[in-house]
Design an enzyme around this catalytic site. Structure first.
Site, PDB file in Angstrom:
ATOM      1  N   HIS A  81     -31.655  31.798  23.400  1.00  0.00           N
ATOM      2  CA  HIS A  81     -32.051  30.957  24.531  1.00  0.00           C
ATOM      3  C   HIS A  81     -30.812  30.525  25.327  1.00  0.00           C
ATOM      4  CE1 HIS A  81     -34.566  27.550  26.302  1.00  0.00           C
ATOM      5  NE2 HIS A  81     -33.321  27.222  26.634  1.00  0.00           N
ATOM      6  N   GLU A  82     -29.828  29.959  24.624  1.00  0.00           N
ATOM      7  CA  GLU A  82     -28.631  29.470  25.294  1.00  0.00           C
ATOM      8  C   GLU A  82     -27.786  30.611  25.843  1.00  0.00           C
ATOM      9  OE1 GLU A  82     -28.187  26.403  25.984  1.00  0.00           O
ATOM     10  OE2 GLU A  82     -29.904  25.728  24.787  1.00  0.00           O
ATOM     11  N   HIS A 128     -28.861  31.721  29.274  1.00  0.00           N
ATOM     12  CA  HIS A 128     -28.327  30.870  30.343  1.00  0.00           C
ATOM     13  C   HIS A 128     -26.901  31.291  30.694  1.00  0.00           C
ATOM     14  CE1 HIS A 128     -31.635  28.096  30.493  1.00  0.00           C
ATOM     15  NE2 HIS A 128     -31.457  27.631  29.267  1.00  0.00           N
TER      16      HIS A 128
END
Length: 373
Positions: free
Chosen positions: A67-68, A71
């Site tokens: 998820h991170e 980004h």
């Protein structure tokens, strides 16, 4: 964030883990092994529950990292500087320097995280259902289903419209694109984040008092973090807005002490104490900038360990941050990440921007605006 361990690099991004990850990992593995898996598939040996629980927990942490990382990758593709990813007890944080130049970029960076969580959840559920259809282990299937549902919940939770959640970033990007005013959009998403955080705190406390479930403390903790982060984000946006057009040389302190890295702390104490700036500049053999040291720390060290070299004390502090005298502070501060910032002109330090000097500059601007108003 203090108390972190560097794990390495993935796709060129530094990944760190805070010690609190061990706490949350142990808690998740214990809940899976002692509660969730036995309830879904009763009658299996305890060792099997723990084996599957630990593996699923590791997969869960990997999905948080994915998820991170999404980004970070999208941010870097759009020219933003990513300082790294840190996993901690409430998930993960991607440290991105500065702001996106366009609302469309901010939207892409924000929305990709929840999309990756949804993808991880869908893959986990798909493999779990497929394994069950082929007669695979019911215990493994239960673990994969839990992983899929949990990633789905994380995606939905992150899309709620309030900073600092990804949904808050999406809201900010949409409002920014509509109005063309990034500052106003940031304040709106921050207000939404504070309201959402307060709601979580109230729900958590109510759960503890009315139901007696201590799990409500966890909800309240998340709410408190959301409120604090949203408040900080609004404050930073306000400072950046108020500093638009202000140059570094207009907000710096010039009465600073300059000390050589090879000096002892005791020999430099008098020079440092005579200056009014809260930070002293540490220079190397060629006069190059090496560090900014808090004056109070150096004076305290002079009393305790005066024979220590300046360079040894400076090694305990983060790398020095600097900008040019004619740089716009609205861009320089987010790029540096935090204060203080050494101000350079023709390669030498001419001043230091500190919290105190910045507050004085802002107060002066406010008084000027009040008189003109």
């Amino acid at each position: 964030m203090k108390g972190t361990i560097r794990l390495g690099r993935i796709a060129g991004v530094v990944v760190r883990a805070h010690w609190s990850v061990l706490v949350i990992a142990a808690l998740i593995a214990e809940i899976l092994a002692d509660s969730i898996l036995p309830a879904a598939v009763p009658g299996s040996p305890s060792s099997d529950y723990w084996e599957v629980g630990v593996v699923v927990c590791l997969l869960f942490l990997a999905s948080l990292l994915a998820h991170e990382l999404s980004h970070a990758v999208v941010a870097r593709r759009h020219g933003l500087v990513v300082n790294g990813i840190t996993l901690w007890m409430l998930g993960g944080v991607t440290a991105i320097q500065g702001e996106a130049a366009e609302a469309s970029t901010a939207l892409r960076v924000a929305v990709v995280g929840p999309l990756v969580s949804l993808l991880c959840g869908g893959v986990s559920l798909g493999i779990g259902v497929g394994a069950a259809a082929l007669g695979g282990s019911r215990l493994v299937t239960a673990g994969l289903v839990w992983l899929g549902v949990t990633n789905g919940v994380i995606a939905v939770f992150n899309l709620l419209p309030g900073a600092p959640l990804d949904g808050g970033r999406v809201l900010q990007a949409v409002l920014w694109r509509r109005s063309g005013d990034r500052y106003s959009a940031t304040l709106t998403s921050s207000r939404a984040g504070r309201v959402f955080g307060l709601v979580l705190i109230v729900l958590g406390v109510t759960e503890v008092i009315a139901v007696g479930d201590l799990g409500g403390l966890w909800l309240a903790m998340i709410g408190w973090f959301v409120m604090q982060a949203a408040t900080t984000e609004a404050a930073m946006a306000t400072v950046e807005h108020d500093l638009a057009g202000v140059l570094a040389e207009d907000a710096m302190e010039t009465d600073f002490a300059s000390v050589a890295a090879w000096q002892t702390i005791a020999s430099s104490a008098d020079t440092v104490a005579a200056a009014t700036c809260d930070y002293c500049v540490v220079v190397g053999v060629q006069g190059e900038l090496q560090a900014l040291l808090p004056v109070d720390v150096l004076l305290a060290a002079a009393k305790a360990r005066g024979e220590l070299r300046i360079r040894d004390l400076a090694a305990r502090f983060p790398p020095v941050r600097s900008c040019a005298a004619r740089d716009d502070l609205a861009a320089a501060i987010p790029k540096a990440g935090t204060l203080p910032i050494a101000v350079l002109s023709e390669g030498r330090v001419v001043g230091v921007v500190t919290q105190a000097s910045l507050r004085r500059r802002l107060r002066r601007d406010q008084r000027t605006a009040a008189r003109m108003g």
